[in-house]
Design a protein around this motif. Sequence first.
Motif, PDB file in Angstrom:
ATOM      1  N   THR A  80       1.030  -1.190   0.177  1.00 57.35           N
ATOM      2  CA  THR A  80       0.538   0.260  -0.069  1.00 57.35           C
ATOM      3  C   THR A  80       0.901   1.117   0.037  1.00 57.35           C
ATOM      4  N   LEU A  81       1.966   1.403   0.282  1.00 60.72           N
ATOM      5  CA  LEU A  81       2.502   2.450   1.502  1.00 60.72           C
ATOM      6  C   LEU A  81       3.938   2.759  -0.421  1.00 60.72           C
ATOM      7  N   ALA A  82       4.091   1.554  -0.656  1.00 57.00           N
ATOM      8  CA  ALA A  82       4.894   1.819  -2.151  1.00 57.00           C
ATOM      9  C   ALA A  82       4.594   2.838  -3.876  1.00 57.00           C
ATOM     10  N   GLY A  83       5.178   3.249  -3.717  1.00 59.87           N
ATOM     11  CA  GLY A  83       4.659   4.436  -4.428  1.00 59.87           C
ATOM     12  C   GLY A  83       4.982   6.538  -3.925  1.00 59.87           C
ATOM     13  N   THR A  84       4.511   5.648  -2.133  1.00 59.43           N
ATOM     14  CA  THR A  84       4.031   7.106  -1.838  1.00 59.43           C
ATOM     15  C   THR A  84       5.493   7.807  -1.321  1.00 59.43           C
ATOM     16  N   GLU A  85       5.022   9.085  -0.071  1.00 59.49           N
ATOM     17  CA  GLU A  85       6.286   9.164   0.707  1.00 59.49           C
ATOM     18  C   GLU A  85       6.399   8.921   1.691  1.00 59.49           C
ATOM     19  N   THR A  86       5.278   8.078   2.381  1.00 60.52           N
ATOM     20  CA  THR A  86       5.051   7.345   3.848  1.00 60.52           C
ATOM     21  C   THR A  86       5.942   6.649   3.439  1.00 60.52           C
ATOM     22  N   ALA A  87       6.236   6.598   4.946  1.00 60.10           N
ATOM     23  CA  ALA A  87       8.075   4.744   5.341  1.00 60.10           C
ATOM     24  C   ALA A  87       6.984   4.175   6.497  1.00 60.10           C
ATOM     25  N   LEU A  88       7.682   3.109   5.754  1.00 58.35           N
ATOM     26  CA  LEU A  88       7.104   1.481   6.345  1.00 58.35           C
ATOM     27  C   LEU A  88       8.348   1.550   8.025  1.00 58.35           C
ATOM     28  N   GLY A  89       7.322   1.395   8.591  1.00 60.55           N
ATOM     29  CA  GLY A  89       8.378   1.106   9.833  1.00 60.55           C
ATOM     30  C   GLY A  89       7.982  -0.312  10.615  1.00 60.55           C
TER      31      GLY A  89
END
Length: 324
Positions: A80-89
């Motif tokens: 879901t976060l791929a291609g966005t400016e939001t990082a995964l932790g």
Amino acid sequence: MPMEKRKAWLLYNPMAGRFPAGPFLGRAERALKSAGWDVSTVEGRDEQGLVRSAEQAVWEGCEAVFVAGGDGSVGQVAATLAGTETALGVLPAGTANVWAQELGLPRLDWIHWFALEQAAIQLARGDIRLVDIGEVNGRAFLLWAGVGLDAHIVNSIEPRERWEKAFAIVHYATLALWTSIGWEGVHLRAESQGQVWEGRFLAAVACNIPAYAGGLMNLAPGAKVDDGLLDFWLIGGQSLRDVLVRVAQIFMGTHVDAPGVVHFRASEARFEAQGELPMQCDGEPIQMASPLHFRIRKKALRVLVPADAGPHLFSISSEIELEA
């Protein structure tokens, strides 16, 4: 002048892991807040709930989404976060937590009660890296996707009750042995970069990281998550004896040069087989119709990693390019 808070959501999957991680989330949340993060905790009980929450976090401009769950939850949010400016932790609260293992993060288990808090501390002041995301027929994966014996096992055991997760290794090994009896492999044709391989394989896997099978095996030594390539492994065999030999070879690291084992690195590949195939993507069971088209989305995902994340997983350039 006070420093501006960094906005984040903490997504929690209460169904993940050997026991509920909920009682330990408060300490992790406080650790993030003390490090300058403005954190909101949201519960997601299934894939749809996690995806919707991740989409909402992106829409609200969160710098990061922290996931307290297992590799399946992590993979769903990563897609879901791929291609966005939001990082995964990742706050490792699942059964295997292979991604966390590769990053060197402590994992919640019976003797590491404060692992989520410790992981939060490490990530809160860590680095942001750009990593690749794999896709198979449009479905994204962070760690691996494949067909064969392991995919049949995953499709047999998932979803599991919590008590079964408490005996995860024994449960998996027992089913692996049982499924291997009479197993004749999957007849597969693989194509990539003008080359073709065809035969019966125990498993055919696209890897984005070295570790495999719950982190018990180092299937893809040398795999990097940010090199723009997937590591493809075609493990030849069609009997219980072949299964036992291949498992021993992988544990000893001799599978790399073993006859009947094919390894290649590519940004794309195509698998063809008969009918619909049981598959696993990041350890989650799915069914897909042949042909299977694999491709890489180069450096499509931002991830939070500890400052000392090992070089075995990343190339040197990923952090530098992000800062440039």
